[in-house]
Design a protein around this motif. Structure first.
Motif, PDB file in Angstrom:
ATOM      1  N   PRO A  91       0.836  -1.202   0.000  1.00 18.85           N
ATOM      2  CA  PRO A  91       0.000   0.000   0.000  1.00 18.85           C
ATOM      3  C   PRO A  91       0.871   1.251   0.000  1.00 18.85           C
ATOM      4  O   PRO A  91       2.081   1.153   0.221  1.00 18.85           O
TER       5      PRO A  91
ATOM      6  N   ARG B 173      -8.525  -2.764   6.116  1.00 20.44           N
ATOM      7  CA  ARG B 173      -8.224  -3.672   4.988  1.00 20.44           C
ATOM      8  C   ARG B 173      -7.587  -4.976   5.464  1.00 20.44           C
ATOM      9  O   ARG B 173      -7.909  -6.054   4.959  1.00 20.44           O
TER      10      ARG B 173
ATOM     11  N   SER C 179      -1.478  -1.600  -8.491  1.00 23.31           N
ATOM     12  CA  SER C 179      -0.895  -0.560  -9.370  1.00 23.31           C
ATOM     13  C   SER C 179      -0.435  -1.072 -10.723  1.00 23.31           C
ATOM     14  O   SER C 179      -1.253  -1.350 -11.573  1.00 23.31           O
TER      15      SER C 179
HETATM   16  C1  LIG Z   1       2.758   1.679  -3.716  1.00 23.66           C
HETATM   17  S1  LIG Z   1       1.650   1.376  -5.025  1.00 23.66           S
HETATM   18  C2  LIG Z   1       1.851  -0.365  -5.254  1.00 23.66           C
HETATM   19  C3  LIG Z   1       3.031  -0.743  -6.143  1.00 23.66           C
HETATM   20  C4  LIG Z   1       2.970  -2.194  -6.675  1.00 23.66           C
HETATM   21  N1  LIG Z   1       3.359  -3.126  -5.685  1.00 23.66           N
HETATM   22  C5  LIG Z   1       3.811  -2.440  -7.954  1.00 23.66           C
HETATM   23  O1  LIG Z   1       4.824  -3.119  -7.963  1.00 23.66           O
HETATM   24  O2  LIG Z   1       3.430  -1.904  -8.991  1.00 23.66           O
HETATM   25  C6  LIG Z   1       0.095   1.569  -4.272  1.00 23.66           C
HETATM   26  C7  LIG Z   1      -1.125   1.416  -5.166  1.00 23.66           C
HETATM   27  O3  LIG Z   1      -2.276   1.343  -4.323  1.00 23.66           O
HETATM   28  C8  LIG Z   1      -3.376   1.951  -4.981  1.00 23.66           C
HETATM   29  N2  LIG Z   1      -4.380   2.290  -3.956  1.00 23.66           N
HETATM   30  C9  LIG Z   1      -4.310   3.249  -2.989  1.00 23.66           C
HETATM   31  N3  LIG Z   1      -5.420   3.228  -2.231  1.00 23.66           N
HETATM   32  C10 LIG Z   1      -6.216   2.234  -2.719  1.00 23.66           C
HETATM   33  C11 LIG Z   1      -7.495   1.721  -2.360  1.00 23.66           C
HETATM   34  N4  LIG Z   1      -8.174   2.226  -1.354  1.00 23.66           N
HETATM   35  N5  LIG Z   1      -7.999   0.693  -3.079  1.00 23.66           N
HETATM   36  C12 LIG Z   1      -7.298   0.152  -4.108  1.00 23.66           C
HETATM   37  N6  LIG Z   1      -6.081   0.596  -4.500  1.00 23.66           N
HETATM   38  C13 LIG Z   1      -5.547   1.628  -3.811  1.00 23.66           C
HETATM   39  C14 LIG Z   1      -2.774   3.152  -5.684  1.00 23.66           C
HETATM   40  O4  LIG Z   1      -3.582   3.567  -6.775  1.00 23.66           O
HETATM   41  C15 LIG Z   1      -1.417   2.580  -6.121  1.00 23.66           C
HETATM   42  O5  LIG Z   1      -1.508   2.081  -7.427  1.00 23.66           O
END
Ligand SMILES: C[S@@+](CC[C@H](N)C(=O)[O-])C[C@H]1O[C@@H](n2cnc3c(N)ncnc32)[C@H](O)[C@@H]1O
Length: 493
Positions: free
Chosen positions: A32, A113, A278
């Protein structure tokens, strides 16, 4: 029966609550946002103006807002059996220490979550939470308070070390590691050590028939097999700028990292969940390793990037067999998306419209100052070296002839060759008339004649209407590499 892999566009809390059944997941990995107090941009392929080729990917700033307040109340509700008593006590205690501010809002978000993730894990399931030292000390308390009272156990804290520049002017040590917590839901868990063994680097045969190593002696057979990796990982590099795997998504995690986790804690045919997926590292690696998978992300940029990554890496069939949920399929769901106004989903309607209508060939414009009225930009070729812009403006509210005039004005001001108005509401006759009067543009390369101002309704777009312009054949999102060993199109179970 073949069950499709699933990709959800939406808030993971809602998706988990409404769509993911109890005890159906073998392995969940989440990465996250870390509460870094930053907003992250996605870098696009460079077509046309380079300096504009990025847009906000996700927001990592937290406030004590309505969502946090509501979540906090839910966590304290003794009727809600999802949260063990220890979790309630912890949350109450943390509130006293941290107050109702940004950090506590973040902890409430994650706690809600993690409790759902605990629910959906099978009894033999594993959970990996990837974070960094910003909040890892609090997050471990949250994990303990959810997993341990319900028969689960803390297994490992993995420290993923990487390197990077460190200015000689720094006044503290250079922070270069992330923390990954691993918990099992029960006392029977998967650990495929034979899939992750590493070769010993040192050691020499001893006359006594064993291998002499720094810090101990080993049986030669064990030495040959290799060792279970330590809890500190120094052999996996970050996805640096020069690495082929890189897709331009900030915070992209290396495939090798996910390979080790998925290989160790799941088997072929198991279901892997990433609730913050993401650019889709987890789901792409899960696909490669013949696991079933579920990915959730709240931004459309991520969803379109993942679909492209899956197609490039594993082929069209994999995308065809993926169940895509939450992406507007009719006018009603498009309206619902337009009505989402919270900070994290702000602009999602515009982003979805632009990326969908342009087939990923237009950039999202992050409005800065004079950029008002421009939601996206597409670049079309007039010759091999000359590109010209087309301005895209998206309207989810009431529209009238003034919007068409404004777009004409912006097109002229920006030296663009055309403008596209995407509207949820149907355009009026005067709007159509005004657009027609703006004239046409002829592309010198293809001879294609297009209206200088075109108006597209969301309804037409949902029915399949797409931008047809001499744009670059390259999509703005970067391509992933093909997985040459991949033969899988779906998993039987
Ligand atoms: C740090 S990035 C993850 C990177 C991933 N592990 C990768 O290698 O590509 C966090 C992601 O969480 C998503 N995100 C944030 N809050 C969210 C939520 N409430 N529900 C679903 N996705 C969420 C963001 O859009 C972002 O794409």
């Amino acid at each position: 029966m073949t069950t499709a892999n699933k990709l959800y566009y939406g808030n993971n809390l809602e998706v988990l609550r409404n769509y993911i059944k109890d005890e159906t997941i073998d392995l969940c990995y989440i990465d996250p946002p870390f509460n870094s107090k930053r907003n992250y941009n996605m870098i696009y392929n460079n077509i046309g103006k380079e300096d504009r080729a990025q847009s906000q990917a996700f927001v990592d700033t937290w406030e004590w807002d309505n969502a946090a307040m509501q979540g906090y109340e839910e966590l304290l509700n003794p009727e809600n059996k999802l949260y063990p008593l220890q979790t309630r006590i912890l949350i109450e205690g943390l509130q006293k220490i941290l107050g109702k501010g940004s950090l506590f809002a973040y902890i409430v978000h994650i706690t809600l979550r993690v409790a759902e993730i605990h629910r959906v894990l099978k009894k033999t399931g594993s959970f990996y939470l990837h974070c960094d030292p910003t909040a890892s000390h609090y997050l471990k308390l949250v994990l303990d308070a959810i997993f341990c009272p319900q028969g689960g156990e803390y297994r490992n804290e993995i420290v993923w070390c990487y390197t990077g520049p460190g200015s000689p002017n720094m006044r503290q040590f250079n922070r270069k590691h992330d923390t990954i917590f691993w918990y099992s839901k029960g006392d029977n868990w998967t650990f495929n050590k034979e899939r992750i063994l590493m070769p010993y680097k040192d050691g020499k045969p001893h006359a006594g028939g064993f291998i002499e190593k720094n810090g101990g002696r080993l049986d030669p057979e064990d030495y040959q097999k290799g060792k279970v990796p330590e809890t500190w990982w120094t052999d996996i590099a970050i996805v640096a700028r020069s690495v082929k795997e890189r897709l331009g998504y900030p915070t992209q995690k290396p495939e090798k990292l996910l390979e080790r986790i998925i290989n160790a804690s799941s088997n072929e045919g198991d279901t892997v969940l990433d609730a913050y997926c993401s650019c889709g590292t987890t789901v792409s690696v899960a696909q490669k390793l013949n696991r079933r998978w579920i990915g959730i992300d709240i931004t459309f940029q991520s969803i379109s990037l993942i679909l492209k990554r899956l197609e490039n890496t594993h082929g069209k069939e994999v995308v065809k067999n993926t169940e895509l949920n939450g992406v507007p399929k009719d006018l009603e769901s498009a309206k619902a998306l337009a009505l989402k106004a919270d900070d994290k989903t702000r602009k999602e309607f515009e982003k979805w419209s632009i990326l969908t209508y342009s087939n990923n060939r237009a950039y999202i414009n992050e409005k800065k100052g004079a950029d008002g009225g421009i939601d996206g930009r597409a670049f079309i070729y007039e010759s091999e070296k000359v590109t010209k812009q087309v301005i895209i403006s998206v309207k989810s509210g009431h529209v009238n002839v003034a919007h068409v005039r404004d777009l004409c004005h912006v097109v002229d001001r920006e030296g663009a060759v055309g403008g596209i108005l995407i509207t949820l509401e149907n355009p009026s006759k005067p709007m159509m008339q005004e657009a027609k009067e703006a004239g046409t543009y002829t592309n010198p390369l293809t001879g294609q004649i297009m209206d200088k101002i075109s108006i597209v309704t969301v309804d037409e777009m949902i029915k399949g209407s797409r931008m047809i312009l001499p744009t670059s054949p390259v999509e703005v999102v970067k391509s992933a590499q093909k997985n040459v060993n991949d033969t899988q199109t779906g998993i039987e179970f």
